[in-house]
Design a protein around this motif. Structure first.
Motif, mmCIF file in Angstrom:
data_model
loop_
_atom_site.group_PDB
_atom_site.id
_atom_site.type_symbol
_atom_site.label_atom_id
_atom_site.label_comp_id
_atom_site.label_asym_id
_atom_site.label_seq_id
_atom_site.Cartn_x
_atom_site.Cartn_y
_atom_site.Cartn_z
ATOM 1 N N GLN A 1 -6.025 5.939 0.558
ATOM 2 C CA GLN A 1 -5.720 4.365 0.297
ATOM 3 C C GLN A 1 -6.781 3.548 -0.190
ATOM 4 O O GLN A 1 -6.957 2.722 -0.790
ATOM 5 C CB GLN A 1 -4.872 3.819 1.572
ATOM 6 C CG GLN A 1 -4.842 2.196 1.611
ATOM 7 C CD GLN A 1 -3.945 1.875 2.800
ATOM 8 O OE1 GLN A 1 -3.466 2.441 3.552
ATOM 9 N NE2 GLN A 1 -3.735 0.503 2.859
ATOM 10 N N GLN A 2 -8.211 3.957 0.561
ATOM 11 C CA GLN A 2 -9.322 3.076 0.281
ATOM 12 C C GLN A 2 -9.714 3.361 -1.199
ATOM 13 O O GLN A 2 -10.139 2.546 -2.126
ATOM 14 C CB GLN A 2 -10.439 3.571 1.219
ATOM 15 C CG GLN A 2 -11.668 2.652 1.046
ATOM 16 C CD GLN A 2 -11.667 1.499 1.337
ATOM 17 O OE1 GLN A 2 -11.073 1.029 2.436
ATOM 18 N NE2 GLN A 2 -11.877 0.598 0.530
ATOM 19 N N SER A 3 -9.573 4.586 -1.637
ATOM 20 C CA SER A 3 -9.975 4.947 -2.984
ATOM 21 C C SER A 3 -8.975 4.093 -3.997
ATOM 22 O O SER A 3 -9.399 3.756 -5.120
ATOM 23 C CB SER A 3 -9.789 6.464 -3.255
ATOM 24 O OG SER A 3 -10.813 7.312 -2.652
ATOM 25 N N LEU A 4 -7.622 4.386 -3.576
ATOM 26 C CA LEU A 4 -6.740 3.568 -4.613
ATOM 27 C C LEU A 4 -7.195 2.003 -4.440
ATOM 28 O O LEU A 4 -7.037 1.344 -5.644
ATOM 29 C CB LEU A 4 -5.387 3.826 -3.972
ATOM 30 C CG LEU A 4 -4.153 3.175 -4.820
ATOM 31 C CD1 LEU A 4 -2.827 3.989 -4.550
ATOM 32 C CD2 LEU A 4 -3.845 1.654 -4.672
ATOM 33 N N GLU A 5 -7.266 1.358 -3.508
ATOM 34 C CA GLU A 5 -7.896 -0.117 -3.577
ATOM 35 C C GLU A 5 -8.926 -0.363 -4.103
ATOM 36 O O GLU A 5 -9.136 -1.327 -4.755
ATOM 37 C CB GLU A 5 -7.844 -0.387 -2.049
ATOM 38 C CG GLU A 5 -6.518 -0.527 -1.241
ATOM 39 C CD GLU A 5 -6.662 -0.844 0.092
ATOM 40 O OE1 GLU A 5 -7.638 -0.987 0.717
ATOM 41 O OE2 GLU A 5 -5.471 -1.147 0.748
ATOM 42 N N ASN A 6 -10.102 0.457 -4.015
ATOM 43 C CA ASN A 6 -11.246 0.518 -4.791
ATOM 44 C C ASN A 6 -10.910 0.727 -6.319
ATOM 45 O O ASN A 6 -11.738 0.052 -7.386
ATOM 46 C CB ASN A 6 -12.465 1.304 -4.474
ATOM 47 C CG ASN A 6 -12.738 1.151 -2.942
ATOM 48 O OD1 ASN A 6 -12.670 -0.071 -2.570
ATOM 49 N ND2 ASN A 6 -13.376 2.206 -2.105
ATOM 50 N N LYS A 7 -9.867 1.821 -6.678
ATOM 51 C CA LYS A 7 -10.041 1.944 -8.092
ATOM 52 C C LYS A 7 -9.196 0.752 -8.861
ATOM 53 O O LYS A 7 -9.508 0.480 -10.222
ATOM 54 C CB LYS A 7 -9.276 3.314 -8.186
ATOM 55 C CG LYS A 7 -9.210 3.915 -9.755
ATOM 56 C CD LYS A 7 -8.309 4.838 -9.740
ATOM 57 C CE LYS A 7 -8.951 6.198 -9.212
ATOM 58 N NZ LYS A 7 -8.270 7.431 -9.344
ATOM 59 N N TYR A 8 -8.166 0.361 -8.300
ATOM 60 C CA TYR A 8 -7.206 -0.772 -8.894
ATOM 61 C C TYR A 8 -7.375 -2.108 -8.195
ATOM 62 O O TYR A 8 -6.777 -2.112 -7.149
ATOM 63 C CB TYR A 8 -5.813 0.049 -8.893
ATOM 64 C CG TYR A 8 -5.336 1.424 -9.595
ATOM 65 C CD1 TYR A 8 -5.978 1.394 -10.861
ATOM 66 C CD2 TYR A 8 -5.066 2.305 -8.631
ATOM 67 C CE1 TYR A 8 -5.819 2.589 -11.487
ATOM 68 C CE2 TYR A 8 -4.844 3.618 -9.311
ATOM 69 C CZ TYR A 8 -5.386 3.884 -10.626
ATOM 70 O OH TYR A 8 -5.064 4.938 -11.273
ATOM 71 N N GLN A 9 -7.514 -2.978 -9.235
ATOM 72 C CA GLN A 9 -7.715 -4.421 -8.579
ATOM 73 C C GLN A 9 -6.190 -4.882 -8.447
ATOM 74 O O GLN A 9 -6.040 -5.691 -7.411
ATOM 75 C CB GLN A 9 -8.028 -5.324 -9.676
ATOM 76 C CG GLN A 9 -8.317 -6.797 -9.350
ATOM 77 C CD GLN A 9 -8.846 -7.558 -10.336
ATOM 78 O OE1 GLN A 9 -9.197 -7.172 -11.313
ATOM 79 N NE2 GLN A 9 -8.820 -8.949 -10.162
ATOM 80 N N HIS A 10 -5.122 -4.441 -9.210
ATOM 81 C CA HIS A 10 -3.914 -4.738 -8.687
ATOM 82 C C HIS A 10 -2.962 -3.687 -8.454
ATOM 83 O O HIS A 10 -3.014 -2.373 -9.152
ATOM 84 C CB HIS A 10 -3.244 -5.431 -9.935
ATOM 85 C CG HIS A 10 -3.899 -6.711 -10.409
ATOM 86 N ND1 HIS A 10 -3.840 -7.904 -9.597
ATOM 87 C CD2 HIS A 10 -4.687 -6.854 -11.621
ATOM 88 C CE1 HIS A 10 -4.600 -8.704 -10.301
ATOM 89 N NE2 HIS A 10 -5.093 -8.323 -11.280
ATOM 90 N N HIS A 11 -2.378 -3.468 -7.320
ATOM 91 C CA HIS A 11 -1.672 -2.422 -7.075
ATOM 92 C C HIS A 11 -0.412 -2.782 -6.281
ATOM 93 O O HIS A 11 -0.405 -4.036 -5.954
ATOM 94 C CB HIS A 11 -2.153 -1.564 -6.227
ATOM 95 C CG HIS A 11 -3.220 -2.002 -4.802
ATOM 96 N ND1 HIS A 11 -2.614 -2.258 -3.744
ATOM 97 C CD2 HIS A 11 -4.477 -2.458 -4.684
ATOM 98 C CE1 HIS A 11 -3.433 -3.133 -2.965
ATOM 99 N NE2 HIS A 11 -4.624 -2.940 -3.543
ATOM 100 N N ALA A 12 0.339 -1.779 -5.863
ATOM 101 C CA ALA A 12 1.600 -2.297 -5.351
ATOM 102 C C ALA A 12 1.890 -1.789 -3.758
ATOM 103 O O ALA A 12 2.879 -1.724 -3.109
ATOM 104 C CB ALA A 12 3.010 -1.636 -5.772
#
Length: 278
Positions: free
Chosen positions: A40-51
């Motif tokens: 989850q942390q990697s996803l939030e760091n990678k993508y400014q906009h996510h769902a």
């Protein structure tokens, strides 16, 4: 993409979760489990906009992070067991893999022993393992038993020969056909670059379908009507290049001498060799 509201659906490797969110909002499945390869942390760091915040708002939704479809150690413990007493939490009708590509899902340890083969073969092996694990672990044996892979009709995707190669030697997994993927039916879905915060051009998508059931074993007629079977007959088309129809034997021979055909033959030979490895 054909989906019915009462289906229980598992999505694989949904980078920013925008596909799963759109699927939930606009198709209303009975149950949805979305998986992401990143933490989850990697996803939030990678993508400014996510769902992320748009999912997990209903008891029939679930999001799993750090999920590698090739590695059972990353799944919920009950999923990697063939014990049928635990089917309630892993019984899906449909598993969907959207625009898969090895760099986003590669486990270096898993693929280390295959370092002498091409990326083309690695992608095929990833998708083959996806089909095997869906059939053995994820799909309800009493359900629809459907696997969808959405890919593109451009390189490198078009060089994987997914219609013919993925279920080679797998008698219990049947290729059903393909259908166009219309992204307009998934509002809010953004096709992402797997390595950075960038959208990918919405090129034409094709969804390929497999099942452990054959056509006559209870699939919805509406699903079968939506699918297009293989359009390239062996005698008049090139099965690996999808070229043709050939008007004569000499026409086919000329095609087989082209650079494209020779490259595709190389890919087929590499893949066949990889399947022989233990």
């Amino acid at each position: 993409m054909f989906i019915k509201p009462n289906w229980r659906i598992l999505t694989i490797g949904d980078g920013d979760l925008s596909f799963s969110t759109s699927l939930w909002n606009h198709f209303k499945p009975a149950q949805l489990t979305a998986t992401v390869f990143d933490s989850q942390q990697s996803l939030e760091n990678k993508y400014q906009h996510h769902a992320i915040e748009q999912l997990n708002t209903d008891p029939n939704q679930q999001v799993l992070f750090g999920f590698d479809v090739t590695n059972p150690d990353t799944w919920p413990k009950s999923w990697s067991s063939l014990d049928t007493s635990n089917l309630s939490d892993k019984s899906f009708d449909l598993v969907i893999f959207q625009f898969p590509l090895v760099p986003a899902f590669e486990d270096p340890d898993y693929f280390h022993k295959m370092s002498d083969i091409s990326v083309n073969t690695l992608n095929r092996l990833l998708l083959r393992q996806f089909l095997i694990h869906c059939t053995e672990y994820f799909l309800d044996p009493k359900g629809k038993q459907l696997c969808y892979i959405t890919s593109k009709d451009v390189k490198p995707y078009s060089e994987w020969n997914v219609e013919n190669s993925l279920n080679q030697g797998l008698e219990h997994i049947n290729y059903l056909g393909s259908m166009n993927f219309d992204i307009n039916k998934f509002p809010g879905y953004k096709i992402r670059n797997v390595d950075r915060d960038k959208h990918v051009k919405d090129t034409q998508g094709i969804t390929y379908a497999w099942s452990s059931k054959i056509d006559s074993q209870g699939h919805d007629n509406t699903l079968l009507d939506a699918l297009t079977a293989k359009s390239h007959r062996r005698e008049s088309y090139c099965e690996i290049c999808k070229a043709g129809p050939f008007v004569s034997t000499s026409d086919k021979t000329l095609h087989e001498q082209t650079k494209k055909h020779r490259l595709m033959q190389q890919y087929e030979q590499q893949y066949a060799k990889a399947l022989l490895k233990p």
